[in-house]
Enzyme design. Structure first.
Site, PDB file in Angstrom:
ATOM      1  CB  CYS A 148      -0.970  -0.022   1.174  1.00  0.00           C
ATOM      2  SG  CYS A 148      -2.174  -1.335   0.974  1.00  0.00           S
ATOM      3  CG  PHE A 149       4.673   2.123  -0.978  1.00  0.00           C
ATOM      4  CD1 PHE A 149       4.825   0.860  -0.435  1.00  0.00           C
ATOM      5  CD2 PHE A 149       5.621   2.582  -1.882  1.00  0.00           C
ATOM      6  CE1 PHE A 149       5.897   0.054  -0.796  1.00  0.00           C
ATOM      7  CE2 PHE A 149       6.699   1.788  -2.250  1.00  0.00           C
ATOM      8  CZ  PHE A 149       6.832   0.516  -1.709  1.00  0.00           C
TER       9      PHE A 149
END
Ligand SMILES: *Cc1c(COP(=O)(O)O)cnc(C)c1O
Length: 444
Positions: A356-357
């Site tokens: 999640c980036f």
């Protein structure tokens, strides 16, 4: 279409369920390839060294910190270079004898030094303070462990700053060209009969062979100077480190060990005269070409006109590639749901990971046949520094690693090298046993 061994290994891995909807990513190692590289390393040195020369090839464990791999390499006559208590424990679990183990960390604790000396493991001392510690240990409990001094020949860096260990201000070793340093090193060796080795490792990946050779030349000249002043062979062994670069842009193995040794032989002929024992510490060049990360494409989508494949291989398994893509580009091969190489016109697309980036991309705008959900991607040349460099972001588990070899029936046999990390292991590692620890502290 003719299938390569790699293609057929991918198909077999999928057919056997090593990668699938429940285990969407795994590492695969080509065992025959690893054996071949080990044999090439040994024969390159054997060809150029005088008969009877002691040569120890110590694999840099950080490149593939997997016990079965260390034991496979041991079977091929290769020892271990370790740089932490954990790596030493792995080498010992693999059964690597002390005389085939070299300890090289820049921040060894007293306990680590004591253990190494007691076991008889070769130790390369990083700096003057560490040398004082060894002085005290040798005075109280003399050891026959081979002891060397790591030297930074300060010959400059390569194309990747973070991998260049021989810059003027590198944190490694005694800087040879600093004022007074050379005299200090010569004196240190003359004063200590047990200090019999010199060590240099000038960089990993991105170093031109000529520069690596220059570093070895500086090490050799220093040993000659010490031996001349000692009036005899005080320095008996030279540890020339690792660092042979790997070609990440095609299947070609270039440069080869033989090319490097031939260059060393012409630049530093005395190294092969038989007057010095030799130690090498190759890591990446032994393993990189023989491993891949195989991952499922979970979804395929579009954004801003660009196709994006959302896969299960991202920063957790390809940490350096994701964070420093310019320094560590890797090849990606596209396979369909059954592991057949994808055909079709190449379309520039992003190969994204599960983290999640936004920067979690293993390849950006890479022309590949358009990937769809249920397809697979193979990150190639990832046998070194990928499985061993897991990044625990998003609590993603360490994937399983499997070795493969052709089976008599024409398919491939697999052996588990590392089981996939379970969610139970992951929660335990994340403090599950201490779940109440903070609550009770707050209640005081
Ligand atoms: C990392 C390292 C190696 C191995 O380098 P490769 O580029 O993987 O061959 C060898 N010696 C030392 C001291 C290292 O730190």
């Amino acid at each position: 279409m003719t299938l390569t061994d790699r293609d057929r290994a991918v198909q077999a891995a999928l057919a056997q369920g090593l990668v699938g909807p429940r285990q969407p990513v795994a590492g695969l190692l080509d065992i025959a390839g690893i054996r071949r590289s080990a044999a090439e390393l040994r024969s390159a040195f054997a060809e150029f060294t005088a008969p009877g020369t002691q040569v120890l090839h110590a694999f840099a464990v950080k490149a593939a910190s997997l016990v079965p791999v260390l034991r496979l390499l041991a079977q091929e006559g290769i020892g271990c270079e370790v740089a932490s208590p954990g790596e030493l424990a792995l080498a010992r679990a693999a059964g690597i004898p002390a005389r085939h183990t070299v300890l090289d960390s820049p921040a060894k604790t007293l306990a680590e030094l004591r253990e190494a000396l007691a076991l008889g493991i070769a130790v390369n001392v990083d700096n003057h303070e560490e040398l004082s510690r060894i002085d005290r240990m040798m005075a109280s409990a003399p050891s026959t462990a081979p002891i060397g001094l790591r030297v930074n020949p300060q010959i400059g860096g390569g194309s990747i700053g973070a991998m260049s260990t021989a810059t003027d201000t590198s944190k490694f070793g005694v800087p040879l060209r600093d004022p007074g340093a050379r005299e200090w090193i010569v004196r240190a060796c003359l004063d200590r009969p047990w200090l019999t080795r010199l060590h240099a490792h000038v960089g990993s990946q991105g170093m031109p062979l000529e520069r690596m050779t220059e570093g070895v030349r500086a090490l050799y000249d220093l040993a000659e100077e010490i031996n001349e002043q000692a009036g005899g062979p005080r320095i008996t062994t030279l540890d020339i480190g690792g660092g042979l670069p790997v070609n990440f842009s095609s299947d070609a193995v270039t440069p080869t060990y033989r090319e490097y040794v031939a260059l060393l032989r012409s630049a530093v002929p005395g190294l092969f005269s038989g007057r010095y024992g030799l130690v090498t510490e190759f890591g990446r060049s032994l393993l990189a070409k023989h491993g891949m990360v195989l991952a499922r494409v979970e979804y395929a989508k579009w954004a801003g006109g660009r196709p994006i494949a959302l896969t299960h291989a991202g920063a957790q398994v390809a940490t350096r590639t994701v964070f420093a893509p310019a320094s560590w580009p890797i090849r990606v091969a596209a396979y369909d749901d059954a592991g057949r190489p994808k055909t079709g016109a190449p379309v520039p697309q992003d190969i994204a990971g599960p983290c999640c980036f936004a920067g979690d991309l293993v390849a950006e705008n890479r022309p590949l046949p358009r990937l769809e959900s249920g397809d697979h991607v193979a990150l190639l040349d990832t046998g070194a520094y990928y499985f061993s460099t897991h990044f625990a972001y998003n609590s993603l588990p360490r994937p399983g690693v499997y070795g493969y070899a052709p089976a008599p029936d024409g398919t491939f046999a697999f052996a588990t090298v590392r089981t996939p990390q379970t969610l139970e292991e992951l929660t335990a590692e994340s403090g599950a046993d201490h779940a109440n620890a903070l609550r009770s502290l707050a209640l005081g």
